[in-house]
Design an enzyme around this catalytic site. Structure first.
Site, short mmCIF file in Angstrom:
data_model
loop_
_atom_site.label_atom_id
_atom_site.label_comp_id
_atom_site.label_asym_id
_atom_site.label_seq_id
_atom_site.Cartn_x
_atom_site.Cartn_y
_atom_site.Cartn_z
N ALA A 10 -36.44 4.62 78.77
CA ALA A 10 -36.60 5.90 78.33
C ALA A 10 -35.50 6.83 78.84
CB ALA A 10 -38.03 6.38 78.35
N ARG A 16 -29.21 11.80 68.31
CA ARG A 16 -29.07 11.74 66.92
C ARG A 16 -30.23 12.92 66.70
NH1 ARG A 16 -28.71 5.61 66.18
NH2 ARG A 16 -29.21 5.67 68.36
N LYS A 23 -35.96 12.58 73.73
CA LYS A 23 -36.48 12.00 72.59
C LYS A 23 -37.75 11.34 72.81
CE LYS A 23 -34.46 8.14 71.14
NZ LYS A 23 -33.37 7.12 70.36
N TYR A 390 -62.69 43.91 76.11
CA TYR A 390 -61.54 44.06 77.09
C TYR A 390 -61.33 45.56 77.31
CZ TYR A 390 -56.62 43.22 78.46
OH TYR A 390 -55.43 43.20 79.22
C1 UD1 Z 1 -30.86 -0.48 70.52
C2 UD1 Z 1 -30.34 -1.71 70.23
C3 UD1 Z 1 -30.38 -2.60 69.04
C4 UD1 Z 1 -31.62 -2.30 68.47
C5 UD1 Z 1 -32.11 -1.08 68.55
C6 UD1 Z 1 -33.45 -1.04 68.14
C7 UD1 Z 1 -28.78 -2.04 72.35
C8 UD1 Z 1 -27.40 -1.90 72.76
N1 UD1 Z 1 -28.89 -1.67 71.10
O1 UD1 Z 1 -30.28 0.42 69.77
O2 UD1 Z 1 -29.84 -3.73 68.94
O3 UD1 Z 1 -31.50 -2.84 66.91
O4 UD1 Z 1 -31.98 -0.59 69.85
O5 UD1 Z 1 -34.23 0.20 67.72
O6 UD1 Z 1 -29.84 -2.18 73.10
N2 UD1 Z 1 -31.76 3.88 76.99
C9 UD1 Z 1 -31.84 3.95 78.25
N3 UD1 Z 1 -30.60 4.06 79.06
C10 UD1 Z 1 -29.44 3.90 78.34
C11 UD1 Z 1 -29.28 3.65 76.96
C12 UD1 Z 1 -30.54 3.81 76.29
O7 UD1 Z 1 -32.96 3.96 78.99
O8 UD1 Z 1 -28.40 4.13 79.09
C13 UD1 Z 1 -32.90 3.84 76.17
C14 UD1 Z 1 -33.17 4.78 75.17
O9 UD1 Z 1 -33.86 6.14 75.81
C15 UD1 Z 1 -33.95 4.26 74.00
C16 UD1 Z 1 -33.56 2.72 74.10
O10 UD1 Z 1 -33.15 2.49 75.44
O11 UD1 Z 1 -35.45 4.48 74.40
C17 UD1 Z 1 -32.63 2.40 73.19
O12 UD1 Z 1 -31.63 3.10 73.18
P1 UD1 Z 1 -30.86 3.61 71.87
O13 UD1 Z 1 -29.72 4.23 72.38
O14 UD1 Z 1 -31.82 4.18 70.93
O15 UD1 Z 1 -30.32 2.30 71.32
P2 UD1 Z 1 -30.07 1.76 69.83
O16 UD1 Z 1 -28.75 2.31 69.57
O17 UD1 Z 1 -31.12 2.37 68.86
CA CA Z 2 -33.12 3.50 69.22
#
Ligand code: UD1
Ligand code: CA
Length: 466
Positions: A10, A16, A23, A390
């Site tokens: 998280a 986005r 988020k 009041y």
């Molecule tokens: C990710 C997956 C994708 C999948 C999708 C499903 C990867 C590289 N890609 O993409 O294959 O289809 O989820 O929803 O994993 N987060 C961290 N630290 C970081 C980056 C992310 O804690 O450095 C957490 C974010 O807060 C989030 C989750 O990991 O809760 C996923 O990250 P996000 O950037 O949303 O990945 P997606 O592009 O959705």
């Molecule tokens: Ca995601």
């Protein structure tokens, strides 16, 4: 050695969403995204000390939220720089390395059901995979990672790195994984960031495992529960799914709704059979609605305790308050801040109650404000009566005893008191205690000026002629 732990990622920025708030704290109904994820893990019987949440972007807020809402021994870990999901899992290695199995969940997938998470947890027993990932099949695979199935293995190609051909694949990665810790430890440092986003992708772990002769697999779950939340549109869509799920649950429990599509019920509210919910009702917080209660159109309840056969006629707002059995409210009333209607009491049209207790069978039918007031039983409050509670500095209390009759438009300048059986004349301003069974008349005497109208008309005529 402990068997299984869960890591929730998280720390991401959630760019986005275009929101100042992190988020995972965005709301789906009245819970944050992250609350659903953690509650689901807890429902599967995982103890808080075996759960870690990785925070980073907006981490102070996320940490404060988690500490407020969840038991103290939930682990909160920091990923100060967000270099991708692979880097996220690596950052938490000290936490998970002492376990046998590791479940990794994206923090932005709130709709997953308990049944599905249990299935993922069980997969560490039921399969000999070193990594099992959850996928779903969708008409709109968008930016999700694509699942590449080969004979005995699965790998994931991120959308941005995928060829046109691979982008056509409709089976996508849901972002929920079960790893065996030992094999994961062998390969985690091999994840590179030589991709379009220059991020360390957790999804690369699968192809690396395949290259090392380890076993990978995937199982498919319904799209509806596995969709991630990355945009406001996806947040709204998740809200619709959750709303419908809760509504269907309560319909199944015997609640009657004329127009279920227009009703909102929070995840923490409880309803009994034979409750009737009219169109446009919202029920939030930890509300409890007991058998036979009727909640009229447009009413908004938050942390409301509603007794059996209560009638809320329409357009009532009830917050942090209790309506006991057979009491009645509305239309158009606001009952708030620890107010209580005792049995058979009534708060009617354009009435506001704040921190007030209305005794059994007592009535505040029209256009009144009762603030910091305590009313005994069988009291009648005449239309337009209010407490002046009041004084600009303090909130003062009003006590009205049993069987009192309050004339219309009485002002109670608090602190004020009516002893049992007392009455006030209409238009009175009460500044002193009214003794038992007495009538207080506290208003100017009427004076009649004879012939005034004739004189008045003459004056108007004269002014027009001049
Ligand atoms: C990710 C997956 C994708 C999948 C999708 C499903 C990867 C590289 N890609 O993409 O294959 O289809 O989820 O929803 O994993 N987060 C961290 N630290 C970081 C980056 C992310 O804690 O450095 C957490 C974010 O807060 C989030 C989750 O990991 O809760 C996923 O990250 P996000 O950037 O949303 O990945 P997606 O592009 O959705
Ligand atoms: Ca995601």
């Amino acid at each position: 050695m402990n068997k299984l732990c869960v890591l929730v990622m998280a720390a991401g920025k959630g760019t986005r969403m275009k929101s100042a708030a992190p988020k995972v704290l965005q709301p789906v109904l009245d819970h944050s995204i992250i609350d659903y994820v953690i509650n689901n893990i807890l429902s599967c019987g995982v103890s808080p000390s075996d759960i870690a949440v990785l925070v980073g972007s907006g981490g102070d807020q996320v940490q404060a939220h988690l500490q407020k809402n969840f038991p103290g021994d939930l682990n909160i870990l920091w990923q100060h720089e967000q270099k991708g999901t692979g880097h996220a899992v690596k950052t938490a290695q000290d936490f998970w390395s002492s376990y046998e199995n590791l479940i990794v969940l994206n923090g932005d997938v709130p709709l997953m059901t308990q049944e599905s998470l249990e299935k993922l947890i069980e997969s560490v027993q039921t399969s000999d995979n070193d990594c099992t990932v959850i996928s779903f099949v969708t008409e709109n695979p968008g930016a999700y990672g694509r699942i590449l199935r080969e004979k005995d293995s699965v790998s994931i190609i991120e959308f941005k790195d995928a060829s046109e051909e691979i982008r056509k694949i409709q089976e996508v990665n849901a972002g929920c994984y079960a790893f065996r810790v030992k094999p994961l430890e062998k390969i985690i440092d091999l994840i590179q960031n030589n991709n379009v986003q220059k991020e360390y992708y957790l999804t690369d772990a699968l192809s690396i495992m395949n290259n090392h002769g380890m076993k990978t697999g995937a199982f498919i779950l319904p799209e509806e529960e596995m969709q991630g939340i990355n945009t406001q549109a996806e947040l709204a869509a998740a809200g619709r799914v959750m709303r419908k799920r809760i509504i269907n649950h309560w319909l199944g429990e015997g609640v009657r709704m004329l127009d279920p599509e227009s009703v909102y019920i929070s995840p923490d509210s409880e309803l009994a059979p034979d409750v009737v919910i009219m169109p446009g009702v919202q029920i939030w917080g930890k509300s409890k609605i007991r058998q036979g209660a009727y909640i009229g159109s447009g009413s908004i309840l938050k942390n409301a305790s509603i007794g059996e056969n209560v009638q809320i006629i329409a357009y009532a707002v009830i917050e942090d308050s209790e309506l006991k059995n057979n009491s009645k409210a509305g239309p158009f009333c606001y009952i708030r801040d620890n107010s209580c209607l005792e049995e058979k009491a009534f708060a009617g049209k354009f009435v506001e109650l704040k921190n007030s207790h209305i005794g059994e069978n007592s009535k505040v039918p029209h256009l009144s404000y009762m603030g910091d007031a305590t009313l005994g039983h069988d009291v009648n409050i005449g239309a337009g009566s209010i407490t002046c509670n009041y004084d600009g500095k303090n909130k003062n209390k009003t006590f009205i005893g049993d069987n009192c009759f309050v004339g219309s438009d009485t002002m109670f300048v608090a602190p004020a008191k009516l002893e049992d059986g007392a009455a006030t004349a209409a238009g009175s301003v009460i500044t002193q205690t009214v003794p038992e069974n007495s009538l207080a008349v506290a208003r100017a005497r009427q004076t009649n000026i004879q012939g005034w109208s004739l004189l008045h008309n003459q004056l108007i005529k004269n002014s027009k002629n001049s």
